[in-house]
Each structure stands twice: as structure tokens, then as C-alpha cells.
Design an enzyme around this catalytic site. Sequence first.
Site, PDB file in Angstrom:
ATOM      1  N   THR A  17       0.815  -1.210   0.000  1.00  0.00           N
ATOM      2  CA  THR A  17       0.000   0.000   0.000  1.00  0.00           C
ATOM      3  C   THR A  17       0.854   1.269   0.000  1.00  0.00           C
ATOM      4  OG1 THR A  17      -1.722  -1.215   1.144  1.00  0.00           O
ATOM      5  CG2 THR A  17      -1.853   1.170   1.263  1.00  0.00           C
ATOM      6  N   SER A  20      -1.745   7.975  -3.255  1.00  0.00           N
ATOM      7  CA  SER A  20      -1.784   9.287  -3.912  1.00  0.00           C
ATOM      8  C   SER A  20      -0.600  10.177  -3.565  1.00  0.00           C
ATOM      9  CB  SER A  20      -3.084  10.021  -3.548  1.00  0.00           C
ATOM     10  OG  SER A  20      -4.191   9.195  -3.800  1.00  0.00           O
ATOM     11  N   ILE A  44       0.067  11.896  -0.949  1.00  0.00           N
ATOM     12  CA  ILE A  44      -0.411  13.165  -0.405  1.00  0.00           C
ATOM     13  C   ILE A  44      -0.263  13.165   1.122  1.00  0.00           C
ATOM     14  CG2 ILE A  44      -2.477  14.603  -0.089  1.00  0.00           C
ATOM     15  CD1 ILE A  44      -1.983  14.502  -2.948  1.00  0.00           C
ATOM     16  N   HIS A  75      -2.249  14.679   3.786  1.00  0.00           N
ATOM     17  CA  HIS A  75      -3.558  15.328   3.864  1.00  0.00           C
ATOM     18  C   HIS A  75      -3.608  16.359   4.990  1.00  0.00           C
ATOM     19  CE1 HIS A  75      -5.517  12.758   0.934  1.00  0.00           C
ATOM     20  NE2 HIS A  75      -4.899  11.720   1.472  1.00  0.00           N
ATOM     21  N   ILE A 127      -5.585   0.680   8.620  1.00  0.00           N
ATOM     22  CA  ILE A 127      -4.900   1.959   8.364  1.00  0.00           C
ATOM     23  C   ILE A 127      -4.988   2.260   6.862  1.00  0.00           C
ATOM     24  CG2 ILE A 127      -2.824   3.336   8.781  1.00  0.00           C
ATOM     25  CD1 ILE A 127      -3.858   2.133  11.363  1.00  0.00           C
ATOM     26  N   GLU A 128      -6.139   2.766   6.474  1.00  0.00           N
ATOM     27  CA  GLU A 128      -6.291   3.233   5.093  1.00  0.00           C
ATOM     28  C   GLU A 128      -6.125   4.756   5.120  1.00  0.00           C
ATOM     29  OE1 GLU A 128     -10.242   2.787   3.584  1.00  0.00           O
ATOM     30  OE2 GLU A 128     -11.166   3.234   5.504  1.00  0.00           O
ATOM     31  N   CYS A 174      19.752   5.298 -17.010  1.00  0.00           N
ATOM     32  CA  CYS A 174      18.383   5.588 -17.418  1.00  0.00           C
ATOM     33  C   CYS A 174      18.396   6.956 -18.072  1.00  0.00           C
ATOM     34  CB  CYS A 174      17.461   5.585 -16.201  1.00  0.00           C
ATOM     35  SG  CYS A 174      15.863   6.332 -16.524  1.00  0.00           S
ATOM     36  N   CYS A 185      15.949   8.634 -19.702  1.00  0.00           N
ATOM     37  CA  CYS A 185      14.791   9.516 -19.537  1.00  0.00           C
ATOM     38  C   CYS A 185      14.891  10.289 -18.221  1.00  0.00           C
ATOM     39  CB  CYS A 185      13.487   8.729 -19.550  1.00  0.00           C
ATOM     40  SG  CYS A 185      13.211   7.749 -21.022  1.00  0.00           S
ATOM     41  N   CYS A 236      10.351   5.710 -21.742  1.00  0.00           N
ATOM     42  CA  CYS A 236      10.657   4.387 -22.310  1.00  0.00           C
ATOM     43  C   CYS A 236      10.339   3.277 -21.315  1.00  0.00           C
ATOM     44  CB  CYS A 236      12.093   4.319 -22.821  1.00  0.00           C
ATOM     45  SG  CYS A 236      13.321   3.886 -21.593  1.00  0.00           S
TER      46      CYS A 236
END
Lengths: 424, 498, 122
Positions: free
Chosen positions: B42, B47, B49, B51, B348-349, B413, B415, B450
Site C-alpha cells: 500500500t 496518492s 499526499i 492530507h 490503516i487506510e 536511465c 529519460c 521508455c
Amino acid sequence: MIKSKYDVVIIGAGPGGLAAAIAAKQQGAQDVLIIERDLELGGILQQCIHNGFGLETFKEDLPGPSYAQHFINDALALNVETLLDTMVLDITPQRRIYASGARSGFLEIDARAIVLAMGCRERTRAQIRIPGMRPSGVFTAGTAQRWVNVEGYMPGKRYVVLGSGDIGMIMARRLTLEGAQVEGVLEVMPFLTGLTRNYVQCLMDFDIPLHLSHTVKRVIGRGRVESIESVQVDEKWNPIAGSEKIIPCDTLLLSVGLIPENELSKKAGVLIDPITGGPFVDDRFETNVPGIFAAGNVVHVYDLVDWVSEAGRQAGDSAARFALIERRKETRHVPVKPGPNVRYIVPQTIDRESLATGNVRMQLRVRQPIESPVWVEIRGNDNLITRKGELYARPGEIITLEIPMKAYDEVQLVDELVIDVVKR
Amino acid sequence: MEKIDVVIIGGGVVGCMTARFLSRYKLNILLIDKEADVGSSTSAANSAIVHAGYDPLPGTLKAEMNVKGNQMWDVLSGELGFEYDRSGDYVVAVGKEELPILDELLEQGRRNGVPGMHIIPADEMRAREPEINPAVSGALWAPTGGICDPFMATIAAAENAVENGVTVMLNTRFLDFRIENGRVTGVQTSRGFFACRWVVNSAGLYSDEVMHLAGVRPEFQITPRRGEYVVLDRASIQVNNVLFPVPTAKGKGILVTATTHGNTIVGPNSVCAAHKKDEEVTQEGLAEIWEGARKLFPHLQPSSTIAMFAGLRATGNAPSPNPQVSYGHDFVIEAAEKPRGFINLGGIESPGFTAAPAIAQRVVELMQDQGEKLEEKTGWNPIRAPRPHFRKLPLDEQKKLIHTDPRYGRVVCRCEMVTEGEIVAEIHAPIPALTYDAIKRRTWLGTGRCLGSFDMPRVVEILARETGLPPEQITKRGPGSEFLYRRTKELEVLHDQE
Amino acid sequence: MEEKMKILCITCPKGCSLEVTRDGQTVVEVKGGCKRGHEYAQREMTDPRRMVATTVKVKNGVHPLLPVYTSEPFPKARIPALMATLREINIDAPIEMGSIIAENILDSGVNIIASRNMNAGV
């Protein structure tokens, strides 16, 4: 030893870059450098071990590495310098190149002309937005090709290929020859996108099924690919419900198109055509940035390497011509340096040839005021060329004087001009 | 191994923060995780974030932990050396009918103790984010919201814990407890038995199964909810802010947000997952995300997609411990009555990531409440020095770095401009990055256009060289996710493995 | 007994469709394509062959594999045997493009040619 300035610097040692380097040398450029990120010259051709290259250029059916080797041999014979294992990080519109490599260190190189020959890259899973899980085993055909043909590893044992372009079909044959199982080639279009002869000798010869109007609906598997779900599509590419099929496999190879590689070009201020994905170029392959040329798949994706080489040749030729004019300009120009009591002078350099058609006006400001009569002197190699009297000199007031036409011969001989303001 | 005081089950952001906060005290700590890297589940797919805290229902643990946790990120990011930007966030109302919801959220935020919030008019919102839907009617501005690199936040916490003496065992599965006289006395794992005095359950999606084995909260259940995301190409779209739509009964909705990596991400939806490994991106999910995204940015195009991923939320069914609040999906943060020595964290979401440091601090307090005498170590070092990222350095420092270690000159890498030096440094870091994905999360390689096609063979080669393993054993994310099968010319391996 | 069949020509990138009329092993008529196509059809009916490009192992080279190809088209039915034979080869670097890696392989009259130079590595 890498120099700090070159006539022509070529970025990329694939077929376009090699041809450009050779042509630049042949056109009279003295210092030509190829910068290549790989450990050797030749670019992607080194992993394209199949035949079919060079029918136009050599009237011979060659494998990719042989086609490249011919150009490599020619470039080295012409003393083209090479910088391998080196990545160009940045290019400025003034044609300064920043590059780095583990062996070459950090480099700053100025180029009178640049040829962009970075080639193209493969489209990926995200760009065609295949849903599903994200296991190991989803590779572009080119990545698999490098492993199988150059590094000597097989990335899986049961494959599904998405895309009936030439690379996809050629890889299907290649893997089969090396003992792998290719379950099929899926093509979203209702027709083959590669050459018919590759369909015959890569798929038909090995009984590999081709499924037109089919695509991958889902990738299944957590650690490694376990299967894919294929689906048939209608003419608008919409999935046809009920046509889904699970195909067990451990590898999904993507051969879904190529895109010109222009991240560097953009940094240099090169404008990109949104349709081709490559720079706008003129008939000499010059971009909108003067002295920056582009050749090969970096401009648009070709279907024959011979055309890439031809474009490289033209770009290299044009770049050399541009560089030679730059060289002449550099030798024609002479810098004008401020003496101890001069803060600055405009112009900072003059074209020696300007004196052939008229006087050249110089303007300057002094550092310190001199409240008594002064000479404003122009010297070249310590000889006085001309001077002008003023009643005083003050930093707030620009002083103007002219280099007379009659100084033409003298100015041709000096390395620099120095202007100073001294007490009379 | 010496006698262990605390075993932490699960190395997500909560487990790693807990390890780091507990590492301050004279305790012998072992953190185990079943995956090949910390923060693989998870914590790796959310996201990103921090909050502000106006979203959770006032009075819940979620609200309390969110607002407390939010305040801890500035110090944490400074100490642990990861990217964090207290950029503020917006809830954007589209059309007049959505405006009243902003007032409700503002009020809720004030009750939760979120500072500095106010409502800005539509003009102001359009000025701050010019590409936004012209039908915007106003926005709620929360200056304490922010964005964070969730991978490095988790990894840095774990590394700092290791630097302060914590042992991290990866690819290690928890199997069962040993409970004697009503007290936890050890854990059985796939790597053997470890006697201990305390166990912290931070097993995320599996926290229900872990607590059940301890005989705690048999009715508690994780019903994972999947969230799908799309990452956009930097070259095609640059969103400057964190932008939520107004929330619905289903949740916070599809947000469009800037990230610390410079990409814009769009998502998540919220669908019931089939199982705890259902990290699948679906056609339907993508359609839902794009519909949501276009509410805020009508011009967004699916063709700017650069990557897609799905994460699972550890949604639980615990009632709020506050008797005055009727809420059925609150966090579980408790010291079990029975068995003793069991700190139980579950459900814990979101806003779990934001809350993680506050939860870790609460774990310390819960242990003290239970009579554990926590004594501070001398020489505890809260600082974890970040390793250099070549692409972020000015020219002069790039030169210096290459001069000290030429491997920083080799770009692997193209890119994302990640060098061999950075990869090697991660392979030999306090939490060694031994899989492709582990290196990717730390260096950001393979995340560009790529998608790793160029760097993958090179990374496999470097990993093989640095670990001494054959290339066929190098994996994407642990055993079972190998890249290579056999040597091209050695058919016999094919038969051996079949 | 004459029979008609369609085959696709692989001689050049055009990939023409050829209509072949044959009587047993004898090609009676070829329609479509060019002169080279007709030669191809003739051989495809009697002795189908393909160019084969593959790799062989290299010792002490800058790469572990050397790309090679057949000097001329090789009998199609024997390609699996060819691959098996080539898999056993392990050649020493350095090698020059055009070198013959295996002569008259499997008594086919076809040679195996190095596709590139391969320097010795470290």
C-alpha cells in the site's frame, strides 16, 4: 584526447550518425567526433542480426551488424574520432555539448555544427494502455532482442508477441530458432503491418499463428506473467465481448511502434513536428536552430536502413559546410580588448573584411575620469594602428572613434586589437 | 541473535515509522516483511499526499491522527532526507450546486483542528491553475496539505532505524504467535522463531489475519478496496497543485495532483478488490479515472499516460473508539488487553500515510502506558543523509561527483538521468535495494517515457555484478519475478526447470 | 495431375503473390511477380531454402555471442539441425567480419560467415 572544439559533433553512432560522420569528413571537416552512449559503434544494428539490410546501398543482402561494420570501417579509416560509453546530458542552442561517461568523465565540447542522430525508441505498454497486473515479463521487442542476440540470455520460454511489425515477427522467428515457444502474434489492425516476406519466413515457416484484429486485454500474473487475455476488436478497435481468450505464456513482447528520440533536441531549442515526432528540417536537414542538423530515425521513422544512411550522409555533408563557414568566420574575426583604463568596447569583435568597404565605428567607456587631454589609441600586436584626441575622458560619456579603411592591411595581420585611453 | 524486545510485523510506512520512532530507545528491534523490499504494498501505490485533515469525521481516530501526523512531516523530511512539499491543497467545486459542500468541509476541518483553511473564489482558482475546468465555482484552500515521496519516506525511516540498530528482515513471512501466560513471548516466521516481549501488528492488508492469530478482535476484517491511478508524461501536462473534487459518499474522489517527482498523477477510483493481491488496472477503472479527471481538467488526454498502477487500501470495519461518533471504518490503534505485549494497528487506510508518524508516536506511548520503561539511547541519530541524485545537482556538483566516483558519469536511465553510481549506492545502502523495483522506487529510473526498456538490461547486469548472483536470478520484485530464463545457447536449462 | 497454388514471394520487400501451377515436383507455370520471383517459385516447389542469421558462442570476446549468417540460402527442412550444430560452436575472439566460422556446414555446401568484427575483451 578529446578536444574542446570540433567542426562537427554527431550524437549517436547508429547508421545515421556513422553516415553523417563519413560525409562530414569527405566534405572537408577536419575534426569530427561521434558521441555514443553504448560501448561500441553501430547502434541498434548490432542487435538486428537478421538479414535484409543494404540491398539499396551495397546491392547485397546483409545482416545488420555487417551493414554497420562497413560504415564503422569507413569512419575509422577517415579518422573520425569517437567517444563511447558517453551520454550527452545537454545541448545549448549555441552548440555547446555537455556529456558524461564513466571513462570519459564530465565533458564540455563546443561544436561548429551538430548532427542529431539519436534514432528512435520503442512505444511501451503504458502508451498503448494495456490494463492488468504489472508482473515481470512484459518487454519491448528491442529489449528482448538485445538480451537474446547480444547479451546471450533468453527472457522467457513461452511468448506472445503484440504487433505484427517487422521487429515483432523477426523476434518471433529468432526466439523459435533458439528453442522457445511463440504462442502467437496479435495485431490490432485488420492487416499485417510488417512486410509480407517476414510473414512468410518468420511466422508461416514456423507455424506461428497470426491473429489480426486482436489485442491484449489484460496481463495476468503477479511475479512473472502467467498468461494474457486476448480479445478480438471491431474496426474501431472496440473489444468484441465474448471473444476473450486466455493464452498461457510467461512473456509478452511488445512491437507496437517506434517514436523518434528527441529529448535532447528539445533542450537545444529544436522545434518538433507533432506529427512525425521529429524536428522540422529543411532540405539540408538543418533544424530551426542554426548549425544543428538532424538525420535518420530521429527525424522520422524509416522502414529501410539505407534511407537512414542516405539522410545521415546529407546531414553530415550540410553540417560540414556549415562548420567550414563558421571556421572562416572565426579566422576572419578579430577580438577587440579593452586596455587598462577602458571598461568595455562595442563591438567586442570585428570582421576584418568590414574594412574593405568602410570605416568601422567603435564605442567605449573609460574606467577612471581623466580631466586633461587624452589619446584614444587602437593598437594591434603593440603597434599603433590609429588614434584620436579628446579634451578629457569621463566614464559617464561614451567615446566614439573609427578604425579607418586604410588600416585594412595592418588589421589582417593582428591577433587582437587593444583600445586604451591615455593622457596626452 | 540477541534477545529481541520488539518484533514489528510489516514494513510499510507505519511499520517503518514505528521502527524509527522506537529506535530512539534502548530496545532490540526486529522488523519483518514478506516482500523483497520495505514499502512494497500500500505504501508504494497511493496518492502520495500529506492530507490536511478536513476529510475525516470529527472525533474519529482518523481525524486525530491525520491532523497530528500532518504537523510532523516538516521535521521528518528534514531529518530523514526525503522530498516533501507543504504545497497546500484544494477541493474544487464545479458548478454552483457543489459550493455548499465546501462550507461543510471547511467547518469539518475547523472542528478537526486544521489551521488556515479558507474558501477562495473561482477567479482566484483559475489564476492559480489556469488549465482548470472553467466551470469552477470556488475552492477550499488548505495550506497545510502537501505532497511527499511516499517511497523514500518509508525507505528513509527504515534506513534511519537500521542506522540506529534495528534489524530489518525482508522476504520473511510471519506465521504465528507464541503466547504464554496471556503474554506474547515470540513469533514464528518463515525464517524461524524469534522470542520477544512485544509485537507490533503493522501488517496492513493482512492486519486482520495477524490479530486473529493473537485472538484479538475476531470480528475485525480487512476488505481491501482497490484504487487505480494513471501517471502522466511531464512533457504533456504539468499540474501545479493538489486538486481534489468535492467528496462523495464513495470517498475523496479522483484527484489530479502534482508529485514530488514532477509528474502529474490522476486517481484513484475505489472498487472492492477481489483479493489481497488484486493490484490490477482495469479497462473500466481507467474509464472511471479519466471521467473523474476531466471533471477538473477537461483537456486531459489519455494519450499522455506514461504509467498506470493500482494500490489496495486496507479498509477495516472497526467502530470508532469515541462513543460519541458513529463511524464504522476507523483506525485500530491499541494495546491489546489480552494477550499483553501486543500493539495492534489495523484498518490503516487513507489518511494512513499522513498519520503514520503520529501512529508511530502513539505506539511509543501505548508501550509506556503498559508499563514499559523506555530509556533513551545515547547517540541516537535522527538524521539520515540522503544520497545524491545526479539529475538534481547543478553542473559543478555533477562534475565533482563524477570526479570522486566515475560511475556517476555513466547514465543508465536516459529519460530520468539516473547514473550507475546512484544504482550501486542503493544496492549497498542500509536497506539494500536488491530488486529492479527497489532501485526504481529509490532512484526513479525506468519511470520515464521508455518505461525501462533501455535501462532494464543494464540494471540486471549491475545487480548481478554487485550481488554476485547470476543474471537469471535477478528479479523485478522478489522470487518468482525473474527477468531472464536461461542462456541463449544453453537449451538444457529449459529441460532442467521443466 | 496439375495443381494450382498461391505462394508469397520473399525475394524482395514487395512480397508479390505468385500463382504456381505444378505437376508433381515440376513447375509448369508461374503467374505474377518478376523473373526473380519465378526463380524463387521454382526453388520453393523443389528445394525450399532460407537465409539463416543467428549467433554462436564466443570465448574471450567483448560479447558472449557472435552474430553469423549463412553464405547463401540453406535447406529449410534442415534448419533445426543447423541450429543444433551451431549451438555447439564456441569460437575464440578476435574475429573479423566475413571470416568463415564453419565451412560446408552439414555437407550443405553453405558456409557460416561472421557478421561483424569481434574484438577480444578482458
